[in-house]
Design an enzyme around this catalytic site. Structure first.
Site, PDB file in Angstrom:
ATOM      1  N   ARG A  83       0.852  -1.190   0.000  1.00 29.84           N
ATOM      2  CA  ARG A  83       0.000   0.000   0.000  1.00 29.84           C
ATOM      3  C   ARG A  83       0.887   1.238   0.000  1.00 29.84           C
ATOM      4  O   ARG A  83       1.784   1.375   0.817  1.00 29.84           O
ATOM      5  CB  ARG A  83      -0.907   0.018   1.229  1.00 29.84           C
ATOM      6  CG  ARG A  83      -1.676   1.311   1.476  1.00 29.84           C
ATOM      7  CD  ARG A  83      -2.926   1.393   0.636  1.00 29.84           C
ATOM      8  NE  ARG A  83      -3.586   2.669   0.716  1.00 29.84           N
ATOM      9  CZ  ARG A  83      -4.628   2.934   1.508  1.00 29.84           C
ATOM     10  NH1 ARG A  83      -5.102   2.017   2.312  1.00 29.84           N
ATOM     11  NH2 ARG A  83      -5.188   4.119   1.477  1.00 29.84           N
ATOM     12  N   ARG A  94      -5.544   0.900  -4.496  1.00 20.85           N
ATOM     13  CA  ARG A  94      -4.678   0.370  -3.446  1.00 20.85           C
ATOM     14  C   ARG A  94      -4.687  -1.148  -3.441  1.00 20.85           C
ATOM     15  O   ARG A  94      -5.699  -1.770  -3.749  1.00 20.85           O
ATOM     16  CB  ARG A  94      -5.054   0.916  -2.080  1.00 20.85           C
ATOM     17  CG  ARG A  94      -6.346   0.475  -1.438  1.00 20.85           C
ATOM     18  CD  ARG A  94      -7.638   1.180  -1.797  1.00 20.85           C
ATOM     19  NE  ARG A  94      -7.584   2.598  -1.960  1.00 20.85           N
ATOM     20  CZ  ARG A  94      -8.010   3.470  -1.080  1.00 20.85           C
ATOM     21  NH1 ARG A  94      -8.566   3.069   0.021  1.00 20.85           N
ATOM     22  NH2 ARG A  94      -7.933   4.753  -1.315  1.00 20.85           N
ATOM     23  N   ASP A  97      -6.669  -2.015   1.770  1.00 24.14           N
ATOM     24  CA  ASP A  97      -7.109  -0.979   2.693  1.00 24.14           C
ATOM     25  C   ASP A  97      -7.749  -1.703   3.861  1.00 24.14           C
ATOM     26  O   ASP A  97      -8.616  -2.563   3.653  1.00 24.14           O
ATOM     27  CB  ASP A  97      -8.111  -0.048   2.014  1.00 24.14           C
ATOM     28  CG  ASP A  97      -8.525   1.117   2.888  1.00 24.14           C
ATOM     29  OD1 ASP A  97      -7.677   1.640   3.623  1.00 24.14           O
ATOM     30  OD2 ASP A  97      -9.706   1.503   2.841  1.00 24.14           O
ATOM     31  N   ASP A  99      -9.704  -0.854   7.358  1.00 24.85           N
ATOM     32  CA  ASP A  99     -10.324   0.164   8.200  1.00 24.85           C
ATOM     33  C   ASP A  99     -10.941  -0.472   9.434  1.00 24.85           C
ATOM     34  O   ASP A  99     -11.565  -1.540   9.352  1.00 24.85           O
ATOM     35  CB  ASP A  99     -11.444   0.891   7.443  1.00 24.85           C
ATOM     36  CG  ASP A  99     -10.931   1.804   6.348  1.00 24.85           C
ATOM     37  OD1 ASP A  99      -9.809   2.319   6.482  1.00 24.85           O
ATOM     38  OD2 ASP A  99     -11.659   1.998   5.361  1.00 24.85           O
TER      39      ASP A  99
END
Length: 170
Positions: A83, A94, A97, A99
């Site tokens: 990343r 990307r 990711d 989160d």
């Protein structure tokens, strides 16, 4: 131990492979225990211009890590999987990711960490996989269940089941 929901997404390279690798790497971190993962979904890029759709999933974990330490581990894994963050405020393609959507029922509002994730309730690609794992989970700020938040979406049909659920045995 905290119950945490993480959103994983990739729209660059081997999208499924990156989501699988990220899940495996998360499970290898001391203090993180993978409970289960949703099916994988293919979704249009949200709030960004890209021609490549994402593969997304949500992973439920138990962890002894504090939220800040968990964020650091997520960012370490993102970097390990290639990343690149050219600008912090930009949505670029990307490899991965990760989160933090929810950390127990905690509410954290710091410069580098906002929990619950500030867009979790607006994104079908987070809510649909959450429906699989925890449809009755109550958003600690909005006080609505995942099912209710999903029914509030303008475009709840934007996600497509990519394949069967992938089981990880740790």
């Amino acid at each position: 131990m905290a119950i945490v929901y993480l959103s994983l997404g990739s729209n660059k390279g081997d999208r499924i492979g990156y989501v699988q690798q990220a899940t495996s790497l998360l499970g290898a971190v001391d203090g993180i225990n993978i409970i289960r993962t949703s099916a994988f979904y293919e979704t249009e890029p949200w709030n960004m211009t890209s021609d490549t759709w994402f593969v997304n999933a949500v992973v439920e974990i138990k962890t002894t890590l504090k939220p800040e330490d968990l964020l650091n581990e997520c960012q370490r894994i993102e970097k390990q999987l290639g990343r690149e963050r050219e600008r912090e405020d930009a949505y670029d393609d990307r490899t991965i990711d990760i989160d933090i959507l929810f950390y127990n029922q905690d509410i954290i509002n710091e410069k580098d960490l906002i929990i619950p994730h500030k867009y979790a309730h607006l994104r079908a690609f987070t809510l649909v996989p959450m429906l699989e794992l925890a449809p009755d989970f109550v958003h600690p700020v909005l006080h609505k269940t995942i099912t209710e938040l999903h029914s509030d979406l303008e475009n709840p049909e934007m996600v497509f089941l990519y394949g069967t659920r992938v089981e990880f045995n740790f």
